[in-house]
Scaffold this motif. Sequence first.
Motif, PDB file in Angstrom:
ATOM      1  N   LEU A  16     -20.700  -4.722  17.955  1.00 38.24           N
ATOM      2  CA  LEU A  16     -21.161  -5.486  16.807  1.00 38.24           C
ATOM      3  C   LEU A  16     -20.145  -6.564  16.445  1.00 38.24           C
ATOM      4  O   LEU A  16     -19.092  -6.268  15.885  1.00 38.24           O
ATOM      5  N   PHE A  38     -18.556   2.935   8.531  1.00 37.49           N
ATOM      6  CA  PHE A  38     -19.585   2.384   9.410  1.00 37.49           C
ATOM      7  C   PHE A  38     -19.267   2.687  10.869  1.00 37.49           C
ATOM      8  O   PHE A  38     -20.124   3.170  11.624  1.00 37.49           O
ATOM      9  N   HIS A  46     -20.924   4.789  13.957  1.00 43.30           N
ATOM     10  CA  HIS A  46     -21.358   3.964  15.088  1.00 43.30           C
ATOM     11  C   HIS A  46     -20.694   4.380  16.397  1.00 43.30           C
ATOM     12  O   HIS A  46     -21.325   4.372  17.452  1.00 43.30           O
ATOM     13  N   GLY A 103     -24.739   3.106   6.146  1.00 40.01           N
ATOM     14  CA  GLY A 103     -25.105   1.781   6.619  1.00 40.01           C
ATOM     15  C   GLY A 103     -25.261   1.721   8.122  1.00 40.01           C
ATOM     16  O   GLY A 103     -26.160   1.057   8.642  1.00 40.01           O
ATOM     17  N   SER A 104     -24.391   2.430   8.843  1.00 40.43           N
ATOM     18  CA  SER A 104     -24.507   2.469  10.297  1.00 40.43           C
ATOM     19  C   SER A 104     -25.707   3.305  10.739  1.00 40.43           C
ATOM     20  O   SER A 104     -26.457   2.917  11.638  1.00 40.43           O
ATOM     21  N   ARG A 156     -28.984   1.210   9.912  1.00 38.57           N
ATOM     22  CA  ARG A 156     -28.784  -0.226  10.086  1.00 38.57           C
ATOM     23  C   ARG A 156     -30.118  -0.977  10.134  1.00 38.57           C
ATOM     24  O   ARG A 156     -30.215  -2.119   9.684  1.00 38.57           O
ATOM     25  N   ASP A 157     -31.142  -0.332  10.652  1.00 38.27           N
ATOM     26  CA  ASP A 157     -32.454  -0.971  10.733  1.00 38.27           C
ATOM     27  C   ASP A 157     -33.049  -1.228   9.356  1.00 38.27           C
ATOM     28  O   ASP A 157     -33.883  -2.128   9.184  1.00 38.27           O
ATOM     29  N   PHE A 188     -29.773  -3.961   7.161  1.00 32.32           N
ATOM     30  CA  PHE A 188     -29.612  -5.378   7.464  1.00 32.32           C
ATOM     31  C   PHE A 188     -30.789  -6.236   6.997  1.00 32.32           C
ATOM     32  O   PHE A 188     -30.564  -7.329   6.449  1.00 32.32           O
ATOM     33  N   ASN A 221     -23.828 -11.133   9.772  1.00 35.63           N
ATOM     34  CA  ASN A 221     -24.899 -10.700  10.662  1.00 35.63           C
ATOM     35  C   ASN A 221     -25.769 -11.869  11.120  1.00 35.63           C
ATOM     36  O   ASN A 221     -26.387 -11.813  12.188  1.00 35.63           O
TER      37      ASN A 221
END
Length: 372
Positions: A30, A82, A86, A221-222, A225-226, A229, A288
């Motif tokens: 990322l 995060f 991840h 958040g990780s 993520r879908d 973001f 992002n």
Amino acid sequence: MDEKLTQAQDSPSSATTEPVATEKKPKKFLNSINHFRGIAIIFIVMAHCYRPAGWEIETFADKAWFNLMMNGTVFFVFISGFLFHHVFYHRWDYKKYMKSKTKFVFLPYLLLSLPWIVWHLTVGTEPAFHVLYADITAPAQAASWYVITGRTLTAYWYIPMGMMLFALSPWVMYLIKKQQVMYWALALLVVAILVHRPISNLNAIQSLVYFLPCYLLGVWGSAHRDKLFPFIDKYWLLMLVAAIALALIQAQFFGAGVLNKAPFEMTVPDLMLPQKLLLTLVILALLNKFEHISIAPLQKLAEVSFAIYFIHPWLTTPWWMIYDSPDLFGLAGKGNIFTTLIVTLVVVAISYMIALLIKKLMNKRSRYLIGW
């Protein structure tokens, strides 16, 4: 496992240090998170550079800018959470994880703290910190106090708290599997807003209580993520306005900077924590948008971020500990947010060059000294 991911996002500052088990499926590198790490270390250093930059926080504008600048540790901790999910969720080995933390986080902390512990116990400030803050005189007890609190140098308080955070990782893994991360994060966020950061950052347990919800929000958040973001991409401007409003409200009614206090003392709520979490999401949303672009300066800063963290207090702290004043350049009263940024970039650049020199001289063994 993508080698680039392992090298660039597998570091102490992101709650990762080295591969600890076999991963079941590859993880995408990322750029946005790596760029964020580079930005986060600038905020960390900036918080320690405003005094030598001659910035005296007096006007309302000064206080507002200061509130937006300070407490960048929230960025660091969110990113750590995060990347913990991840990178580690599918290759978990607690024993190897903590062994790695001990070698590449705690050991550098001890080695870089040792000269200053000796200094504090011999020819340091009068009264010495261990006498001033803890009323301790016995050398062995005083040395232990410096290790436990991290009061040897500015910013080193983070490591005792961080080691406890790493030790809690089995509980975090449990919350991930039970899908309870957000529930705990929100509940602990309310507690953190009431508890605040500790006085002089001496209480690692209180620091842990304060920053743990940031870490859990990073984990969530990780994992989602879908959902995260698209949401922040839609509402980042509104969140930016809210963050600025919180900084202005604090400047008007509560003053400037982190409102450190005793854990059970009742006082005003901490507005800086929700403000920084909002800014975290804003920065993440903006970065992002450029996920497809590799920004070389930020990538380099991200790679060396934890080394910069360890090195920069050696440049900033002695200015006021040894010389009893941070104003070595005669800038007192003449500084502002811009002089602070200039001094910060100079300190970051010098720290970066020192890290490169140490890396060149020690090769892989430099990780035992500066975490990189």
